[in-house]
Design a protein around this motif. Structure first.
Motif, PDB file in Angstrom:
ATOM      1  N   LEU A  71      -8.509  -2.254  -8.060  1.00 28.14           N
ATOM      2  CA  LEU A  71      -7.584  -2.269  -7.713  1.00 28.14           C
ATOM      3  C   LEU A  71      -6.094  -1.689  -8.257  1.00 28.14           C
ATOM      4  O   LEU A  71      -5.440  -1.438  -7.778  1.00 28.14           O
ATOM      5  N   LYS A  72      -5.775  -3.177  -8.905  1.00 31.46           N
ATOM      6  CA  LYS A  72      -5.151  -3.191  -9.830  1.00 31.46           C
ATOM      7  C   LYS A  72      -4.351  -1.441 -10.564  1.00 31.46           C
ATOM      8  O   LYS A  72      -3.582  -1.251 -11.423  1.00 31.46           O
ATOM      9  N   THR A  73      -5.561  -0.747 -10.649  1.00 24.66           N
ATOM     10  CA  THR A  73      -5.393   0.655 -11.830  1.00 24.66           C
ATOM     11  C   THR A  73      -4.959   1.268 -10.299  1.00 24.66           C
ATOM     12  O   THR A  73      -4.599   2.582 -11.397  1.00 24.66           O
ATOM     13  N   SER A  74      -4.699   0.934  -9.926  1.00 28.20           N
ATOM     14  CA  SER A  74      -3.954   1.359  -8.487  1.00 28.20           C
ATOM     15  C   SER A  74      -2.589   0.983  -8.109  1.00 28.20           C
ATOM     16  O   SER A  74      -1.895   2.049  -7.285  1.00 28.20           O
ATOM     17  N   GLY A  75      -2.288   0.253  -8.090  1.00 25.59           N
ATOM     18  CA  GLY A  75      -1.537  -0.397  -7.678  1.00 25.59           C
ATOM     19  C   GLY A  75      -1.252  -2.421  -7.699  1.00 25.59           C
ATOM     20  O   GLY A  75      -1.473  -2.666  -8.407  1.00 25.59           O
ATOM     21  N   ALA A  76       0.245  -2.886  -7.536  1.00 20.93           N
ATOM     22  CA  ALA A  76      -0.142  -4.556  -7.114  1.00 20.93           C
ATOM     23  C   ALA A  76      -0.812  -4.555  -5.837  1.00 20.93           C
ATOM     24  O   ALA A  76      -1.349  -3.992  -4.867  1.00 20.93           O
ATOM     25  N   VAL A  77      -1.418  -5.395  -6.211  1.00 20.40           N
ATOM     26  CA  VAL A  77      -2.890  -5.955  -5.228  1.00 20.40           C
ATOM     27  C   VAL A  77      -2.462  -7.606  -4.301  1.00 20.40           C
ATOM     28  O   VAL A  77      -2.129  -8.894  -5.635  1.00 20.40           O
ATOM     29  N   ALA A  78      -2.664  -7.411  -3.235  1.00 21.57           N
ATOM     30  CA  ALA A  78      -2.914  -9.292  -2.266  1.00 21.57           C
ATOM     31  C   ALA A  78      -3.164  -9.168  -1.501  1.00 21.57           C
ATOM     32  O   ALA A  78      -4.423  -8.392  -1.231  1.00 21.57           O
ATOM     33  N   SER A  79      -3.880 -10.519  -0.500  1.00 21.41           N
ATOM     34  CA  SER A  79      -4.991 -10.627  -0.376  1.00 21.41           C
ATOM     35  C   SER A  79      -3.825 -12.001   0.789  1.00 21.41           C
ATOM     36  O   SER A  79      -2.929 -11.842   1.118  1.00 21.41           O
ATOM     37  N   VAL A  80      -4.720 -11.437   1.623  1.00 23.44           N
ATOM     38  CA  VAL A  80      -4.503 -12.293   3.106  1.00 23.44           C
ATOM     39  C   VAL A  80      -5.701 -12.801   3.898  1.00 23.44           C
ATOM     40  O   VAL A  80      -6.971 -12.472   3.478  1.00 23.44           O
ATOM     41  N   ASP A  81      -5.916 -14.169   4.550  1.00 25.53           N
ATOM     42  CA  ASP A  81      -7.030 -14.768   4.392  1.00 25.53           C
ATOM     43  C   ASP A  81      -6.926 -14.225   6.443  1.00 25.53           C
ATOM     44  O   ASP A  81      -8.434 -15.314   6.487  1.00 25.53           O
ATOM     45  N   ASP A  82      -6.167 -13.626   6.834  1.00 27.94           N
ATOM     46  CA  ASP A  82      -6.895 -13.606   7.949  1.00 27.94           C
ATOM     47  C   ASP A  82      -7.084 -11.779   8.457  1.00 27.94           C
ATOM     48  O   ASP A  82      -5.408 -12.061   8.052  1.00 27.94           O
ATOM     49  N   GLU A  83      -7.465 -11.954   9.085  1.00 23.72           N
ATOM     50  CA  GLU A  83      -8.165 -10.249   8.825  1.00 23.72           C
ATOM     51  C   GLU A  83      -6.495  -9.818  10.101  1.00 23.72           C
ATOM     52  O   GLU A  83      -6.465  -7.965   9.847  1.00 23.72           O
ATOM     53  N   SER A  84      -6.850 -10.803  11.083  1.00 21.45           N
ATOM     54  CA  SER A  84      -5.194  -9.854  12.181  1.00 21.45           C
ATOM     55  C   SER A  84      -4.344  -9.824  11.467  1.00 21.45           C
ATOM     56  O   SER A  84      -2.994  -9.013  12.069  1.00 21.45           O
ATOM     57  N   LEU A  85      -4.056 -10.391  10.149  1.00 20.25           N
ATOM     58  CA  LEU A  85      -2.371  -9.568   9.365  1.00 20.25           C
ATOM     59  C   LEU A  85      -2.889  -8.459   8.410  1.00 20.25           C
ATOM     60  O   LEU A  85      -1.690  -7.897   8.093  1.00 20.25           O
ATOM     61  N   ILE A  86      -3.614  -7.759   8.631  1.00 13.75           N
ATOM     62  CA  ILE A  86      -4.491  -6.757   8.682  1.00 13.75           C
ATOM     63  C   ILE A  86      -3.250  -5.555   8.778  1.00 13.75           C
ATOM     64  O   ILE A  86      -2.349  -4.576   8.713  1.00 13.75           O
ATOM     65  N   ASP A  87      -2.613  -5.662  10.249  1.00 12.42           N
ATOM     66  CA  ASP A  87      -2.546  -4.845  11.481  1.00 12.42           C
ATOM     67  C   ASP A  87      -0.724  -5.185  11.126  1.00 12.42           C
ATOM     68  O   ASP A  87      -0.101  -4.007  10.599  1.00 12.42           O
ATOM     69  N   ALA A  88      -0.336  -6.070  10.672  1.00 15.40           N
ATOM     70  CA  ALA A  88       0.837  -6.428   9.948  1.00 15.40           C
ATOM     71  C   ALA A  88       1.427  -6.059   8.645  1.00 15.40           C
ATOM     72  O   ALA A  88       2.314  -4.721   8.661  1.00 15.40           O
ATOM     73  N   VAL A  89       0.167  -5.949   7.575  1.00 16.22           N
ATOM     74  CA  VAL A  89       0.235  -5.378   6.466  1.00 16.22           C
ATOM     75  C   VAL A  89       0.661  -3.710   6.510  1.00 16.22           C
ATOM     76  O   VAL A  89       1.323  -3.040   5.460  1.00 16.22           O
ATOM     77  N   THR A  90      -0.310  -3.327   8.617  1.00 20.51           N
ATOM     78  CA  THR A  90      -0.373  -1.748   7.916  1.00 20.51           C
ATOM     79  C   THR A  90       0.835  -1.326   8.539  1.00 20.51           C
ATOM     80  O   THR A  90       1.547   0.094   7.749  1.00 20.51           O
ATOM     81  N   ALA A  91       1.834  -1.823   8.994  1.00 21.85           N
ATOM     82  CA  ALA A  91       3.324  -2.087   9.356  1.00 21.85           C
ATOM     83  C   ALA A  91       4.324  -2.133   8.720  1.00 21.85           C
ATOM     84  O   ALA A  91       5.809  -1.475   8.525  1.00 21.85           O
ATOM     85  N   VAL A  92       3.977  -2.657   7.168  1.00 25.24           N
ATOM     86  CA  VAL A  92       5.154  -3.112   6.603  1.00 25.24           C
ATOM     87  C   VAL A  92       4.812  -2.194   5.209  1.00 25.24           C
ATOM     88  O   VAL A  92       5.445  -1.300   4.899  1.00 25.24           O
ATOM     89  N   SER A  93       3.982  -2.410   4.347  1.00 24.77           N
ATOM     90  CA  SER A  93       2.822  -1.477   3.214  1.00 24.77           C
ATOM     91  C   SER A  93       2.759   0.194   3.518  1.00 24.77           C
ATOM     92  O   SER A  93       2.398   0.953   2.890  1.00 24.77           O
ATOM     93  N   GLY A  94       1.571  -0.235   4.929  1.00 29.15           N
ATOM     94  CA  GLY A  94       1.123   1.019   5.100  1.00 29.15           C
ATOM     95  C   GLY A  94       1.750   2.221   5.444  1.00 29.15           C
ATOM     96  O   GLY A  94       2.017   3.321   4.651  1.00 29.15           O
ATOM     97  N   SER A  95       3.011   1.622   6.253  1.00 32.26           N
ATOM     98  CA  SER A  95       3.214   2.698   7.180  1.00 32.26           C
ATOM     99  C   SER A  95       4.438   2.215   6.131  1.00 32.26           C
ATOM    100  O   SER A  95       5.879   4.174   6.127  1.00 32.26           O
ATOM    101  N   GLY A  96       5.197   1.501   4.895  1.00 29.08           N
ATOM    102  CA  GLY A  96       6.438   1.932   4.580  1.00 29.08           C
ATOM    103  C   GLY A  96       6.700   2.979   3.616  1.00 29.08           C
ATOM    104  O   GLY A  96       8.342   2.888   3.688  1.00 29.08           O
ATOM    105  N   PRO A  97       5.707   3.201   2.834  1.00 33.45           N
ATOM    106  CA  PRO A  97       6.887   4.673   2.396  1.00 33.45           C
ATOM    107  C   PRO A  97       7.172   5.634   2.980  1.00 33.45           C
ATOM    108  O   PRO A  97       8.839   6.670   2.794  1.00 33.45           O
ATOM    109  N   ALA A  98       6.645   6.241   4.483  1.00 31.60           N
ATOM    110  CA  ALA A  98       7.566   6.762   5.151  1.00 31.60           C
ATOM    111  C   ALA A  98       8.674   6.507   5.883  1.00 31.60           C
ATOM    112  O   ALA A  98      10.123   7.518   6.033  1.00 31.60           O
TER     113      ALA A  98
END
Length: 271
Positions: A151-178
């Motif tokens: 994955l690091k060949t495509s950019g920076a990588v971080a991890s979360v240990d609670d799957e529910s936080l993926i929704d927050a990730v989506t709201a910040v960096s997933g949608s963030g480029p827009a």
């Protein structure tokens, strides 16, 4: 045994990740098996020297991939996954599909399958992405580290240990480029209103955002310190920031926007 990777789906994101692996020397073409039913996309992948087939049934019977990265559209995931159940005992499955939970994968592949859920964003297509991962308990540390290197060949990588936080990730960096693209649009329009031509205003807005982001990434200083360094007392920047920061206007607006995206991500995950 040489590690092999199966890439399921080779559209824009899949192809960009594939090129990243090969360009970085992370994988050799012979280590990658691409499954892509669309002729033009499969042929494009084949030009990179990888093994490209139209369906899972065409993968070699003795193939034991270390990783199967699934980069198909969320709405077809349920139709695609069952064909890969034969690899579930040994392979780690990696998803780049928004809204598809680990539980969804487990239902189709078995509840002991090693699964890593990721949320990349569109700059991953040029190796400048932000990718966040969550793994279930069946993923070993060495396999998680191997996936991270991919994955690091495509950019920076971080991890979360609670799957529910993926929704927050989506709201910040997933949608963030827009959000950033819209800021560029707005800054461009402000430049036009100030008398600049649209071409010049657009260039100034885009390059300023690009340069500021690059400086923030390269600097040991925090964004707060960098902002303060630009802001002379009673100067032009201070006048502008009085508008943006007065009453925490911009901060509150961004918080509201991220909250809206976060709530929508939660809703979509329940569908």
């Amino acid at each position: 045994m040489v590690d092999s990777v199966v890439l399921v789906g080779c559209g824009n994101m899949g192809f960009a990740m594939l090129k990243g692996w090969l360009d970085a020397g992370m994988l050799q073409p012979g280590q990658v098996h691409v499954v892509e039913p669309t002729d033009a996309l499969r042929e494009r992948a084949a030009t990179l020297g990888v093994n490209a087939v139209a369906g899972a049934a065409q993968l070699a019977a003795g193939l034991q991939p270390r990783v199967i990265l699934v980069a198909v559209k969320p709405q077809v995931m349920g139709d695609v996954l069952p064909a890969y159940r034969r690899f579930a005992e040994h392979a780690t499955f990696v998803s780049v599909a928004a809204g598809i939970t680990v539980n969804f994968f487990e239902k189709h592949l078995g509840d002991k399958t090693a699964i890593i859920r990721t949320i990349p964003n569109t700059p991953a297509a040029i190796g400048k992405g932000m990718i966040v991962t969550f793994r279930n308990p069946h993923v070993g540390d060495s396999d998680a580290a191997f996936v991270d290197r991919l994955l690091k060949t495509s950019g920076a990588v971080a991890s979360v240990d609670d799957e529910s936080l993926i929704d927050a990730v989506t709201a910040v960096s997933g949608s963030g480029p827009a959000y950033v693209f819209h800021f560029i649009e707005g800054l461009t329009e402000a430049g036009v209103a100030a008398g600049l031509t649209r071409d010049i205003a657009g260039l100034l807005a885009m390059q300023t955002v690009y340069g500021a982001g690059a400086l923030a990434a390269a600097s040991a200083d925090t964004p707060t310190t960098l902002r303060e360094q630009v802001t002379s007392p009673n100067g032009t920047t201070a006048a502008a920031l009085k508008v943006l920061m007065g009453g925490d206007r911009l901060k509150n607006l961004l918080t509201e926007a991220v909250h809206a995206a976060h709530q929508r991500a939660i809703e979509l995950g329940k569908v």
